[in-house]
Design a protein around this motif. Structure first.
Motif, PDB file in Angstrom:
ATOM      1  N   ASP A  91       0.808  -1.223   0.000  1.00 45.72           N
ATOM      2  CA  ASP A  91       0.000   0.000   0.000  1.00 45.72           C
ATOM      3  C   ASP A  91       0.840   1.272   0.000  1.00 45.72           C
ATOM      4  O   ASP A  91       0.500   2.257   0.669  1.00 45.72           O
ATOM      5  N   LEU A 158      -5.948   1.177  -0.717  1.00 44.61           N
ATOM      6  CA  LEU A 158      -5.006   1.908   0.120  1.00 44.61           C
ATOM      7  C   LEU A 158      -5.340   1.643   1.575  1.00 44.61           C
ATOM      8  O   LEU A 158      -6.313   2.163   2.099  1.00 44.61           O
ATOM      9  N   LYS A 159      -4.533   0.777   2.201  1.00 41.27           N
ATOM     10  CA  LYS A 159      -4.763   0.381   3.578  1.00 41.27           C
ATOM     11  C   LYS A 159      -6.178  -0.183   3.706  1.00 41.27           C
ATOM     12  O   LYS A 159      -6.506  -1.159   3.059  1.00 41.27           O
ATOM     13  N   SER A 195      -3.195  -4.180  -5.362  1.00 43.74           N
ATOM     14  CA  SER A 195      -3.685  -2.856  -4.982  1.00 43.74           C
ATOM     15  C   SER A 195      -4.407  -2.095  -6.080  1.00 43.74           C
ATOM     16  O   SER A 195      -4.932  -1.010  -5.815  1.00 43.74           O
TER      17      SER A 195
END
Length: 240
Positions: A91, A158-159, A195
């Motif tokens: 990430d 993202l995370k 991702s």
């Protein structure tokens, strides 16, 4: 936004520090020659952003990034382009190749600021409503957005969030990337890494490691590469 540098090369740390100094809204609060040296500092201080080298003695940058607080962003700085795909598996906000060009550094920092502002609004209860053939509704920023599939350029995990990059805006919501991928039409969208999901309609070109959408370079992960090229590229090539 405060930040630290982790790099075993003194000249590389100095170069990044100079770029930070030229970026008005960044505050450099620490510079370290190893992840171990930075750990003590991070145990007692909150860090918003890390400029992190990958190839270092002992634990490398990618392994270190797997264990940092989820609220801390990472921008990798390295001389080795072959680690780009691995960096997004943890990430990372961005991946900068040394020597780092000021304009490229600025673009990476602006991306970190954008995500930081979006996350600061608060998205803990946001999610996605059932999709139709052409769109779905997404709860974000205390509103409900109608997102047409054709307007999505690409999606980044993202995370604990996903960021939908549209032609004129970004929409972020609390969700994992698999959940949103299951809602998307598979003839239009393909997952190209842990991702990233891209919209084939908006993909301008590809090479073995990257999909290009406008000014955005999307890394293609090793375990997704064969499916992407066999199902979405090879069947569409003319003049073979």
């Amino acid at each position: 936004m405060n930040c630290i540098i982790i790099d075993d090369e003194p000249l590389a740390r100095e170069a990044v520090a100079m770029l930070i100094e030229q970026t008005g809204d960044l505050e450099l609060t620490g510079s370290f020659n190893s992840p171990a040296a930075a750990e003590d500092f991070m145990g007692n201080n909150s860090v918003d952003l890390i400029f992190l080298d990958i190839q270092m003695p002992g634990i490398n940058g990618i392994e270190f990034a797997r264990n940092i607080p989820r609220e801390t962003f990472v921008i990798f700085t390295t001389a080795y382009s072959e680690f780009a795909t691995d960096s997004y598996e943890v990430d990372a906000i961005d991946y900068l190749i040394k020597p780092i060009k000021p304009e490229r550094f600025k673009k990476a920092v602006e991306k970190a600021y954008t995500y930081s502002r979006l996350l600061a609004v608060g998205y803990a209860q946001n999610n996605i409503e059932q999709a139709t053939d052409d769109f779905f509704f997404v709860k974000a920023d205390r509103r409900i957005f109608k997102i047409c599939f054709g307007d999505i350029l690409f999606i980044q995990g993202l995370k604990d969030y996903v960021v939908m990059n549209l032609e004129n805006q970004k929409v972020i919501t609390a969700m994992n990337i698999k959940t949103i991928y299951d809602q998307l039409p598979k003839k239009m969208f393909v997952r190209v890494s842990k991702s990233y999901i891209i919209n084939i309609k908006h993909t301008d070109s590809v090479d073995n490691n990257t999909a290009y959408i406008g000014a955005n370079e999307i890394p293609i992960g090793n375990i997704y590469r064969d499916f992407f090229f066999s199902e979405f590229v090879a069947k569409k090539i003319l003049g073979k």
